[in-house]
Design a protein around this motif. Sequence first.
Motif, mmCIF file in Angstrom:
data_model
loop_
_atom_site.group_PDB
_atom_site.id
_atom_site.type_symbol
_atom_site.label_atom_id
_atom_site.label_comp_id
_atom_site.label_asym_id
_atom_site.label_seq_id
_atom_site.Cartn_x
_atom_site.Cartn_y
_atom_site.Cartn_z
ATOM 1 N N SER A 169 0.832 -1.205 0.000
ATOM 2 C CA SER A 169 0.000 0.000 0.000
ATOM 3 C C SER A 169 0.867 1.256 0.000
ATOM 4 O O SER A 169 0.523 2.256 -0.639
ATOM 5 C CB SER A 169 -0.971 0.003 1.178
ATOM 6 N N GLU A 224 -5.598 7.612 -4.550
ATOM 7 C CA GLU A 224 -4.682 8.247 -3.608
ATOM 8 C C GLU A 224 -5.226 8.164 -2.184
ATOM 9 O O GLU A 224 -4.507 7.794 -1.244
ATOM 10 C CB GLU A 224 -4.479 9.706 -3.993
ATOM 11 N N PHE A 225 -6.487 8.506 -2.024
ATOM 12 C CA PHE A 225 -7.111 8.460 -0.707
ATOM 13 C C PHE A 225 -7.116 7.043 -0.140
ATOM 14 O O PHE A 225 -6.751 6.816 1.014
ATOM 15 C CB PHE A 225 -8.544 9.002 -0.788
ATOM 16 N N VAL A 226 -7.495 6.075 -0.970
ATOM 17 C CA VAL A 226 -7.606 4.686 -0.493
ATOM 18 C C VAL A 226 -6.228 4.111 -0.183
ATOM 19 O O VAL A 226 -6.051 3.447 0.851
ATOM 20 C CB VAL A 226 -8.367 3.828 -1.524
ATOM 21 N N SER A 227 -5.248 4.355 -1.038
ATOM 22 C CA SER A 227 -3.915 3.788 -0.783
ATOM 23 C C SER A 227 -3.286 4.387 0.470
ATOM 24 O O SER A 227 -2.654 3.675 1.254
ATOM 25 C CB SER A 227 -3.008 3.961 -1.996
ATOM 26 N N CYS A 228 -3.476 5.689 0.684
ATOM 27 C CA CYS A 228 -2.953 6.320 1.901
ATOM 28 C C CYS A 228 -3.680 5.794 3.134
ATOM 29 O O CYS A 228 -3.054 5.482 4.151
ATOM 30 C CB CYS A 228 -3.082 7.831 1.801
ATOM 31 N N SER A 229 -5.000 5.675 3.033
ATOM 32 C CA SER A 229 -5.780 5.151 4.166
ATOM 33 C C SER A 229 -5.406 3.712 4.471
ATOM 34 O O SER A 229 -5.297 3.323 5.640
ATOM 35 C CB SER A 229 -7.274 5.241 3.861
ATOM 36 N N ALA A 230 -5.207 2.908 3.435
ATOM 37 C CA ALA A 230 -4.819 1.507 3.637
ATOM 38 C C ALA A 230 -3.463 1.426 4.333
ATOM 39 O O ALA A 230 -3.271 0.608 5.246
ATOM 40 C CB ALA A 230 -4.775 0.773 2.296
ATOM 41 N N LEU A 275 -2.114 3.700 6.330
ATOM 42 C CA LEU A 275 -2.240 4.145 7.718
ATOM 43 C C LEU A 275 -2.978 3.123 8.583
ATOM 44 O O LEU A 275 -2.602 2.894 9.741
ATOM 45 C CB LEU A 275 -2.933 5.505 7.769
ATOM 46 N N LEU A 276 -4.018 2.479 8.040
ATOM 47 C CA LEU A 276 -4.729 1.451 8.807
ATOM 48 C C LEU A 276 -3.845 0.228 9.048
ATOM 49 O O LEU A 276 -3.866 -0.351 10.140
ATOM 50 C CB LEU A 276 -6.018 1.049 8.091
ATOM 51 N N ILE A 284 -11.561 -4.446 9.401
ATOM 52 C CA ILE A 284 -10.686 -3.484 8.715
ATOM 53 C C ILE A 284 -10.036 -4.132 7.505
ATOM 54 O O ILE A 284 -9.946 -3.533 6.428
ATOM 55 C CB ILE A 284 -9.626 -2.921 9.691
ATOM 56 N N THR A 320 -10.861 -2.736 3.841
ATOM 57 C CA THR A 320 -9.732 -2.159 3.124
ATOM 58 C C THR A 320 -9.451 -2.924 1.839
ATOM 59 O O THR A 320 -9.198 -2.316 0.791
ATOM 60 C CB THR A 320 -8.477 -2.149 4.025
#
Length: 184
Positions: free
Chosen positions: A48, A71-77, A79-80, A108, A112
């Motif tokens: 990720s 971008e949002f999903v890869s960054c969130s993935a 961080l999670l 999660i 994700t």
Amino acid sequence: MENGEVYRATTEAHPGPGRGPRSGLAAYFTLSRLTGFRRLKLVELVLSLLAFICEEVVSQCTLCGGLYFFEFVSCSAFLLSLLILVVYCTPVYDRVDPAKVKSSDFFITLGTGLVFFVASLIFTLTHDNTIAEIAAIVFGMLASLTYVAEFSFMLREKCKEPRPRKGEATVRREHLTEPLNASA
């Protein structure tokens, strides 16, 4: 003046047990709880992050919606994944209920993985065919497949856990309603 007199009060001849190669933050971090399929968490974290980095390299786009969502999903993935790894690999795990950690990790990982897959598909349909975009899509797909694979392992483990039978649950409830001083 002799150098020994100047440094004697501040220099330790034999450092205590809190010093050495596993001191500071490293002393609180252990990978011992990442056994079996949980090692996939490290792979998810790296993939990720690589997807996010490759996406950030993209300098221009024609249909930017897919890029921004990816971008949002890869960054969130990322961080999670980092959050779950921190919980598993630090003393935080000992302070929380392990069942709640496993349950949170279960959902999660599922969420994700599915959202990362959808974001990768959308980005695949809207990309401009640059090398950085293709690399981001490949890393995103690999990451989403890793999340789904880990979820399937977790689901299989969860199905193997013994569940109380219906009769056992009613016996326990009846036992709870009996007075404490009742003797047979």
